[in-house]
Design an enzyme around this catalytic site. Structure first.
Site, PDB file in Angstrom:
ATOM      1  CG  ASN A 126       4.023  -0.293  -1.982  1.00  0.00           C
ATOM      2  OD1 ASN A 126       2.794  -0.343  -2.019  1.00  0.00           O
ATOM      3  ND2 ASN A 126       4.688  -0.410  -0.850  1.00  0.00           N
ATOM      4  CG  ASP A 127       7.550  -2.041   0.089  1.00  0.00           C
ATOM      5  OD1 ASP A 127       7.671  -1.055  -0.652  1.00  0.00           O
ATOM      6  OD2 ASP A 127       7.571  -1.972   1.326  1.00  0.00           O
ATOM      7  NE  ARG A 161       6.993   0.754   7.822  1.00  0.00           N
ATOM      8  CZ  ARG A 161       6.859   1.931   8.411  1.00  0.00           C
ATOM      9  NH1 ARG A 161       6.149   2.042   9.512  1.00  0.00           N
ATOM     10  NH2 ARG A 161       7.441   3.010   7.884  1.00  0.00           N
ATOM     11  CG  ASP A 162       8.698  -3.192   6.457  1.00  0.00           C
ATOM     12  OD1 ASP A 162       7.463  -3.325   6.316  1.00  0.00           O
ATOM     13  OD2 ASP A 162       9.290  -2.112   6.276  1.00  0.00           O
ATOM     14  CD1 TRP A 215       0.141   0.563  -4.215  1.00  0.00           C
ATOM     15  CD2 TRP A 215       0.604   2.434  -5.340  1.00  0.00           C
ATOM     16  NE1 TRP A 215       1.255   1.121  -3.643  1.00  0.00           N
ATOM     17  CE2 TRP A 215       1.561   2.275  -4.305  1.00  0.00           C
ATOM     18  CE3 TRP A 215       0.695   3.554  -6.169  1.00  0.00           C
ATOM     19  CZ2 TRP A 215       2.588   3.184  -4.086  1.00  0.00           C
ATOM     20  CZ3 TRP A 215       1.722   4.453  -5.949  1.00  0.00           C
ATOM     21  CH2 TRP A 215       2.653   4.272  -4.921  1.00  0.00           C
ATOM     22  CD  GLU A 244       9.515   2.258   5.012  1.00  0.00           C
ATOM     23  OE1 GLU A 244       8.317   2.271   5.331  1.00  0.00           O
ATOM     24  OE2 GLU A 244       9.943   2.704   3.931  1.00  0.00           O
ATOM     25  CG  PHE A 273       1.840  -2.291   6.139  1.00  0.00           C
ATOM     26  CD1 PHE A 273       0.623  -2.031   5.534  1.00  0.00           C
ATOM     27  CD2 PHE A 273       2.500  -1.228   6.729  1.00  0.00           C
ATOM     28  CE1 PHE A 273       0.077  -0.752   5.504  1.00  0.00           C
ATOM     29  CE2 PHE A 273       1.966   0.048   6.716  1.00  0.00           C
ATOM     30  CZ  PHE A 273       0.757   0.289   6.102  1.00  0.00           C
ATOM     31  CB  SER A 274       6.555  -5.115   3.645  1.00  0.00           C
ATOM     32  OG  SER A 274       6.295  -4.324   2.514  1.00  0.00           O
ATOM     33  CD  GLN A 291       2.652  -4.073   1.293  1.00  0.00           C
ATOM     34  OE1 GLN A 291       2.193  -3.124   1.921  1.00  0.00           O
ATOM     35  NE2 GLN A 291       2.353  -5.329   1.600  1.00  0.00           N
TER      36      GLN A 291
END
Length: 503
Positions: free
Chosen positions: A25-26, A193-194, A23, A247, A82-83, A42
């Site tokens: 993602n970002d 976040r982020d 997997w 986000e 996380f991001s 991610q």
């Protein structure tokens, strides 16, 4: 558990970045140093479904051909990774450099789940650094921005909107574009976040923007370690910005020739009928404390298509180059890609220019020139000779281009009455997800900023398509899964059409 499904054939793209397996993602920590682009992302190394997040890592010199590197950041006692973002601290403001080497500094969210996932969940911002761009050391006193626990009291604040103004103009009233001397926090913050770190306009300090539910918070720091909150942007009572969690923000500064202008990029987790995972940009100004939107401007889609989310730009690059996640949270975990799940968009150079509709971001793909392996004029009902190709179209009026497969599936792009239409409703397999098959995830349209002649580039990469019209003032991205490759293209209304194979 949702997991990518087994595809009837290999849908892995060749131009769009994918992880070796599992997997993705970002995009995270985009930074350019010594001729090398670093892409962190991610990554769940244990499944083709989202799970405990790590930072994957790859590098490239041309933004097309990537070399995979070891995982950069692993979860720890403060939570999963996380991001976030990374910057090259050339002047060693952090004091983390050594042996004459300035550090590469990453600031990222850590997600610490409570006993019932969201109950007791905390998100806070941590720091790690590297002297070789590959091996990272986590800062011993993490987190550098703790999870807020101070109640936010809005009853003592001025109204968010001037109720005397028309409803469609209230989105950017100054009360929602404010600086803050005292931190204002949500208790038990779940969505905090982020962080995106950027250099201040003076170059003497660092700025940071992160998303906190339905608004953005801004911070300043002299050293990337000690952060002070300086302001906020949002929240809003109506409009698209009120419809979901924010986000992956980014703040860009442009010297337009008519003064300095700023653009705030926000990714929005929206309901399915509004497009699911989508990204907007907002025109305005940043004074070193907070962002203020121009009062007569509304949010503009960064990409009008289906699959471009969480996009951010590279630190330290000469141009503003953005990469996004070529996915959508509403169905990406179910896509028929078998041993991997997720890809990045092509890298795009962003420029801010004036159009008849006002200031707009122009976007253009980066790095494709070295991939062209053939160029020829294109005719109606011509043959497609590759699964990785581009077409360049010119016209003055209506036009339609459609890609067809022997299985009877068709992907179409059309310009009609000043609108761009993108239709993937019959482009390939849709049975893997009820959401993917819905009309709101099958057809998209966008109004042109210009009238008269137009130019359009379409890049197709096995299962990914990206469209750029009028200099990229309209961009559309989407994923498609045709049972067999497209082999023929029909054209109507184009004055000039060219075809090129890539790779």
């Amino acid at each position: 558990m949702l997991m990518s499904t087994h595809g009837i054939r290999d849908f892995r793209p060749r131009l769009h970045f994918t992880a070796p397996s599992m997997w993705l993602n970002d995009p995270n920590g985009l930074v350019y140093k010594d001729g090398v682009y670093h892409l962190f992302y991610q990554y769940h190394p244990g499944s083709t479904d989202w799970g405990p997040m790590h930072w994957g890592h790859a590098v490239s010199r041309d933004l097309i051909r990537w070399t995979h590197l070891p995982i950069a950041l692993y979860p720890d006692s403060l939570g999963t990774i996380f991001s976030g973002s990374a910057v090259w601290d050339a002047d060693n403001t952090s004091g983390l450099g050594a042996m004459g080497q300035a550090p590469l500094v990453a600031v990222y969210t850590q997600d610490l789940q409570g006993p019932a996932r969201r109950v007791g969940r905390k998100q806070h911002q941590s720091l790690a650094y590297s002297l070789d761009g590959i091996n990272f050391i986590k800062y011993q006193e993490n987190p550098v921005i703790p999870c807020p626990d101070k109640p936010r009291k809005r009853e003592d604040e001025e109204p968010l909107f001037d109720e005397s103004r028309p409803a469609d103009l209230r989105s950017f009233d100054t009360a929602a574009n404010k600086s803050s001397k005292e931190p204002l926090f949500q208790p038990g913050q779940i969505d905090f976040r982020d962080p995106k770190v950027f250099r201040s306009s003076t170059g003497k300090s660092w700025g940071l923007v992160l998303c906190s539910g339905d608004y953005a918070e801004f911070f300043n720091s002299p050293d990337l370690i000690h952060w002070t909150k300086s302001g906020e942007f949002g929240p809003f009572k109506d409009g698209i910005l009120s419809k979901g969690v924010w986000e992956c923000p980014d703040l860009l500064e442009f010297d337009t020739g008519e003064g300095i202008r700023h653009v705030l990029i926000l990714s929005l987790a929206l309901p399915s009928e509004l497009g699911g995972s989508r990204t907007v940009y907002i025109l305005g100004s940043y004074d070193g404390s907070a962002f203020r939107a121009d009062p007569d401007e509304e949010p503009i889609w960064l990409d009008w298509g289906f699959d471009n989310y969480a996009g951010v730009t590279f630190d330290n690059a000469d141009d503003k180059i953005l990469i996004g996640w070529a996915g959508n949270w509403k169905y990406s975990a179910l896509t028929p890609t078998t041993d991997y799940c997720g890809a990045m968009t092509l890298a795009r150079k962003l420029e801010l220019k004036k159009t008849p509709a006002g200031w707009r971001l122009f976007s253009a793909p980066v790095g494709l020139g070295s991939c062209i392996r053939g160029l020829r004029n294109l005719r109606n009902q011509d043959v497609i000779t590759s699964e990785v190709f581009g077409i360049a179209l010119d016209g003055d009026g209506d036009c339609r281009a459609a890609f067809a497969s022997p299985a009877g599936q068709t992907l179409s792009v059309e310009i009609k009455d000043g609108m761009l239409y993108f239709d993937r409703s019959n482009a390939g397999d849709t049975g893997f997800s009820e959401e993917f098959a819905q009309d709101y995830f099958s057809r998209r349209s966008a109004p042109r900023c210009f009238s008269g002649p137009w130019h359009m580039d379409i890049i197709f990469d096995v299962s990914h398509v990206e469209i750029f019209l009028d200099g990229g003032t309209i961009a559309m991205s989407g994923t498609v899964y045709p049972d067999t490759p497209y082999t023929r293209i029909s054209l109507e209304g184009c004055t000039n059409a060219r075809y090129m194979d890539f790779i």
